[in-house]
Design a protein around this motif. Structure first.
Motif, PDB file in Angstrom:
ATOM      1  N   ARG A  95       0.834  -1.208   0.000  1.00  6.24           N
ATOM      2  CA  ARG A  95       0.000   0.000   0.000  1.00  6.24           C
ATOM      3  C   ARG A  95       0.863   1.249   0.000  1.00  6.24           C
ATOM      4  N   LYS A  96       1.945   1.253   0.824  1.00  5.76           N
ATOM      5  CA  LYS A  96       2.820   2.418   0.894  1.00  5.76           C
ATOM      6  C   LYS A  96       3.528   2.667  -0.439  1.00  5.76           C
ATOM      7  N   LEU A  97       3.944   1.597  -1.095  1.00  5.99           N
ATOM      8  CA  LEU A  97       4.624   1.748  -2.382  1.00  5.99           C
ATOM      9  C   LEU A  97       3.667   2.276  -3.441  1.00  5.99           C
ATOM     10  N   GLN A  98       2.403   1.871  -3.369  1.00 12.64           N
ATOM     11  CA  GLN A  98       1.415   2.454  -4.279  1.00 12.64           C
ATOM     12  C   GLN A  98       1.359   3.968  -4.102  1.00 12.64           C
ATOM     13  N   TRP A  99       1.331   4.392  -2.850  1.00  9.85           N
ATOM     14  CA  TRP A  99       1.233   5.824  -2.551  1.00  9.85           C
ATOM     15  C   TRP A  99       2.486   6.559  -3.020  1.00  9.85           C
TER      16      TRP A  99
ATOM     17  N   GLU B  81      -5.479   1.408   7.430  1.00  6.13           N
ATOM     18  CA  GLU B  81      -4.594   1.099   6.305  1.00  6.13           C
ATOM     19  C   GLU B  81      -5.441   0.798   5.071  1.00  6.13           C
ATOM     20  N   ASP B  82      -5.871   1.858   4.405  1.00 11.61           N
ATOM     21  CA  ASP B  82      -6.608   1.659   3.164  1.00 11.61           C
ATOM     22  C   ASP B  82      -5.624   1.347   2.038  1.00 11.61           C
ATOM     23  N   HIS B  83      -6.113   0.723   0.990  1.00 12.35           N
ATOM     24  CA  HIS B  83      -5.242   0.396  -0.136  1.00 12.35           C
ATOM     25  C   HIS B  83      -6.063   0.336  -1.415  1.00 12.35           C
ATOM     26  N   ARG B  84      -5.356   0.281  -2.539  1.00 14.31           N
ATOM     27  CA  ARG B  84      -6.027   0.309  -3.840  1.00 14.31           C
ATOM     28  C   ARG B  84      -6.043  -1.053  -4.506  1.00 14.31           C
ATOM     29  N   PHE B  85      -5.737  -2.072  -3.767  1.00 14.76           N
ATOM     30  CA  PHE B  85      -5.804  -3.409  -4.350  1.00 14.76           C
ATOM     31  C   PHE B  85      -6.831  -4.234  -3.596  1.00 14.76           C
TER      32      PHE B  85
END
Length: 255
Positions: A78-82, A114-118
């Motif tokens: 998630r952090k790497l996406q951001w 901890e939201d995420h885009r996957f």
């Protein structure tokens, strides 16, 4: 095709330079991830691997040294996406010995905001083929690390990975090397745990029975190997009759 080791330690006491078991097969730009011990995500990232290229996550059994780092792995993705401003949504196929692992993990992620885009797609592991994308296929076979052979349901599995005409058998944690059955009769590489077994005894038995294992890499190490590394390796190589490889955190093997 490459085998990356992110954690090589069993569930023994903390030891220098080793974290709990995690590893992946890299093939055709994708990572096929197995087990999620502590800090595996950190080791992989520092090795220069792209965690957003993970196509599958497969957990062999629900012990802390195999799934204790799962939340960290997902949070790092998630952090790497951001950081990359990567707004592309994608699915993470996750194969679990018990889907309750994800039920609890997802609740914790919500509590941590901890939201995420996957989208995580959890699937219960059962014997047989669990994944095939036309490049890499993964099969599962229950073993007796947790349950006895007469159990109705099993929570511990070994894996067989096929890619690029290679067959890799990963023991997971097993009661005996024999848990993997006829998979050992046609195997280019056996990734075998030493946390519950002596490497020399496994090598001697496989050689005596003339099983079809062409090569071995040992992983998930316990005290027998780590407390007397040189002598344990020498005994194993004598029993096997050829040089052997021992996994360490951060190591990569060309397959």
């Amino acid at each position: 095709m490459k085998l990356h080791i992110f954690g090589s330690l069993s569930g023994t006491e903390p030891m220098p330079d080793r974290h709990h078991t995690a590893w992946a097969i890299e093939y055709d730009g994708g990572l096929y991830w197995f087990d999620a011990g502590e800090n595996g995500h950190r080791t992989a990232h520092l090795m220069g691997l792209d965690l957003l290229s993970i196509r599958t996550i497969s957990i062999s059994h629900p012990h802390i040294d195999h799934c204790g780092g799962l939340l960290n792995l997902l949070c790092a993705m998630r952090k790497l996406q951001w950081l990359k401003n990567d707004v592309k949504a994608f699915d993470v196929k996750m194969f679990l010995p018990n889907v309750k692992i994800w039920d609890h993990a997802s609740e914790l992620l919500k509590l941590m905001h901890e939201d995420h885009r996957f989208t995580v797609m959890p699937q219960q592991i059962e014997d047989g083929k669990i994944f095939d994308d036309g490049k890499v296929s993964i099969e599962a076979r229950h073993n007796y690390h947790i349950q006895t052979p007469d159990a109705e349901k099993f929570d511990s599995f070994s894996f067989r990975i096929k890619a690029e005409s290679k067959i890799i058998v990963a023991s997971g944690d097993v009661r005996s090397y024999a848990d993997m059955g006829d998979w050992l009769d046609d195997c280019d590489l056996l990734l075998m745990e030493t946390g519950h077994h002596k490497a020399s005894e496994v090598c001697a038995a496989l050689r005596k029975e003339n099983r079809g294992v062409k090569d071995i890499i040992f992983i998930h190490h316990g005290r027998e190997l780590l407390n007397d590394y040189d002598n344990a390796l020498a005994r194993a190589e004598k029993a096997w009759g050829a040089p052997l490889r021992i996994a360490s955190d951060g190591s990569t093997f060309e397959l």
